[in-house]
Scaffold this active site. Structure first.
Site, PDB file in Angstrom:
ATOM      1  N   ASP A  86      61.206 -22.828 -10.011  1.00 33.90           N
ATOM      2  CA  ASP A  86      61.690 -23.968  -9.239  1.00 33.90           C
ATOM      3  C   ASP A  86      61.708 -23.573  -7.768  1.00 33.90           C
ATOM      4  OD1 ASP A  86      61.807 -25.933 -11.115  1.00 33.90           O
ATOM      5  OD2 ASP A  86      63.978 -26.138 -11.122  1.00 33.90           O
ATOM      6  N   TYR A  89      61.712 -27.798  -4.205  1.00 33.32           N
ATOM      7  CA  TYR A  89      62.262 -29.065  -4.688  1.00 33.32           C
ATOM      8  C   TYR A  89      61.788 -30.205  -3.803  1.00 33.32           C
ATOM      9  CZ  TYR A  89      65.412 -26.659  -7.871  1.00 33.32           C
ATOM     10  OH  TYR A  89      65.935 -25.915  -8.897  1.00 33.32           O
ATOM     11  N   ASN A 122      55.980 -19.503 -11.790  1.00 35.26           N
ATOM     12  CA  ASN A 122      55.597 -20.850 -11.403  1.00 35.26           C
ATOM     13  C   ASN A 122      56.219 -21.865 -12.356  1.00 35.26           C
ATOM     14  OD1 ASN A 122      54.098 -22.769  -9.860  1.00 35.26           O
ATOM     15  ND2 ASN A 122      52.729 -23.000 -11.589  1.00 35.26           N
ATOM     16  N   HIS A 216      61.015 -19.132 -16.496  1.00 31.77           N
ATOM     17  CA  HIS A 216      61.908 -20.049 -15.783  1.00 31.77           C
ATOM     18  C   HIS A 216      63.008 -20.582 -16.697  1.00 31.77           C
ATOM     19  CE1 HIS A 216      63.489 -23.006 -13.063  1.00 31.77           C
ATOM     20  NE2 HIS A 216      63.355 -23.935 -14.005  1.00 31.77           N
ATOM     21  N   HIS A 225      72.001 -26.640 -19.050  1.00 29.41           N
ATOM     22  CA  HIS A 225      70.855 -26.895 -19.927  1.00 29.41           C
ATOM     23  C   HIS A 225      71.010 -26.256 -21.304  1.00 29.41           C
ATOM     24  CE1 HIS A 225      68.827 -27.559 -15.943  1.00 29.41           C
ATOM     25  NE2 HIS A 225      68.355 -28.584 -16.627  1.00 29.41           N
ATOM     26  N   HIS A 251      66.506 -21.922 -14.097  1.00 28.58           N
ATOM     27  CA  HIS A 251      66.663 -23.226 -14.751  1.00 28.58           C
ATOM     28  C   HIS A 251      68.115 -23.692 -14.741  1.00 28.58           C
ATOM     29  CE1 HIS A 251      65.207 -26.661 -16.826  1.00 28.58           C
ATOM     30  NE2 HIS A 251      65.755 -26.389 -17.983  1.00 28.58           N
ATOM     31  N   ASP A 252      69.037 -22.949 -15.330  1.00 28.45           N
ATOM     32  CA  ASP A 252      70.447 -23.258 -15.140  1.00 28.45           C
ATOM     33  C   ASP A 252      70.857 -22.710 -13.783  1.00 28.45           C
ATOM     34  OD1 ASP A 252      71.402 -24.844 -17.161  1.00 28.45           O
ATOM     35  OD2 ASP A 252      71.928 -23.199 -18.494  1.00 28.45           O
ATOM     36  N   HIS A 253      71.482 -23.563 -12.967  1.00 30.29           N
ATOM     37  CA  HIS A 253      71.819 -23.191 -11.587  1.00 30.29           C
ATOM     38  C   HIS A 253      73.143 -22.438 -11.570  1.00 30.29           C
ATOM     39  CE1 HIS A 253      69.068 -26.602  -9.861  1.00 30.29           C
ATOM     40  NE2 HIS A 253      68.461 -25.810 -10.736  1.00 30.29           N
TER      41      HIS A 253
END
Length: 328
Positions: A86, A89, A122, A216, A225, A251-253
């Site tokens: 990511d 954005y 990526n 990712h 997620h 992926h999980d922030h």
């Protein structure tokens, strides 16, 4: 138990190898490999930072995280940086001349300690998915090393980067009618089969004391997620069979550490490079195997030697939140 608590490297990459990496269309051959040769050490130790989910033009505390990465990078004398994806954005890059490359990368990670190679997973498929893989970006910023599926060999560690996006069903079911750039991926079944075979082959060949896989999407997570079941089904049995030491994702922030009840494998999330604070935590999902969770921004460091590893998480202020030591 949940506990919230220099000079650039020399990197030697053959030009043909680099082009193969950047333009790779995954067709089932062995994975491209980068050998990272550090001018700082003799291969007996490696230190790097990991950050994910970052590219927001400096906003949402991306610049603050970058500043602390620079400080910690200097203290640890890091060899390189890993991105878990990511990268830009909301929709990736429109092309190699997209100004977002400068506003979200080149002009953000400016600290001297961060002028080292960046190895980049990526994930951005809603723009021009091939733009981030183009060697033109490396001409703009020599740090940029982005591929779909590739290996970084750094002496005592083999780090395998896996592009997990094509494994996730919802992007193909696509209820939101998003536009994805699947060039080089379809037919999907062939991609997944080739990926599994190549991952199994490369891990079988690896003689490195440490084996790390970077993707990712989450494999084990109590965050927003949660687990990505397709990643668990397609990849986890291969990783367990070859005694992979760590799976690192974004992926999980958030920042988190879980372990595998069936073995010694560790799961690390470093997805706090910018926008975070989802305020949705599922503690019940992995009772007994969740050791640390922080619902906020930050990054992690990994320091490896033949005998041990030290992993540490930092928040947006550079404060150490949690660390652990492992043996191979």
């Amino acid at each position: 138990m949940i506990n919230p608590r220099k000079s650039p490297d020399l990197i030697m990459i053959d030009v043909t190898q680099l082009r193969h990496l950047c333009f790779q269309i995954f067709v089932g051959s062995e994975l491209p490999r980068i050998e990272h040769y550090s001018s700082k050490r003799n291969g007996d130790s490696i230190t790097f930072l990991v950050v994910g989910d970052w590219g927001r033009g400096g906003y949402f505390n991306q610049s603050r995280v970058a500043s602390q990465m620079g400080r910690i990078g200097k203290e640890l004398d890091i060899d390189f940086v890993i991105s878990t994806g990511d990268n830009f954005y909301d929709n990736g890059l429109k092309g190699v001349d997209d100004p977002a490359f400068h506003t979200s990368f080149t002009k953000i990670y400016t600290a001297k300690s961060l002028q080292t190679p960046w190895y980049i997973g990526n994930h951005d498929y809603q723009g021009n998915a091939l733009a981030q893989l183009s060697p033109e970006l490396k001409k703009i910023d020599p740090r940029w090393n982005c591929g779909r599926n590739f290996i970084v060999g750094a002496g005592i560690v083999d780090i395998i980067f896996i592009d997990t996006n094509p494994l996730v069903n919802k992007y193909f079911d696509n209820p939101k009618k998003q536009k994805f750039d699947w060039r080089g991926i379809l037919p999907r079944e062939k991609y997944i089969s080739a990926l599994q075979k190549n991952l199994d082959m490369e891990l079988s060949k690896s003689k490195a004391p440490w084996k790390i896989v970077v993707g990712h999407h989450t494999m084990k997570s109590i965050g927003y997620h949660g687990d990505t079941l397709e990643i668990v089904d397609h990849l986890l049995p291969i990783l367990e069979a070859h005694k992979v030491d760590m799976y690192i994702n974004g992926h999980d922030h958030c920042l988190e550490h879980l372990s595998n009840k069936m073995g010694s494998m560790q799961f690390f999330t470093s997805g706090g490079g910018s926008k975070a604070w989802k305020n949705e935590i599922h503690y019940e999902m992995h009772k007994g195997s969740t050791h640390f969770y922080y619902d906020g921004q930050g990054f992690m460091s990994v320091k490896l030697s033949y005998e041990k590893a030290k992993i540490e998480f930092y928040d947006v202020y550079g404060k150490s939140l949690y660390y652990l030591k492992l043996k191979p």
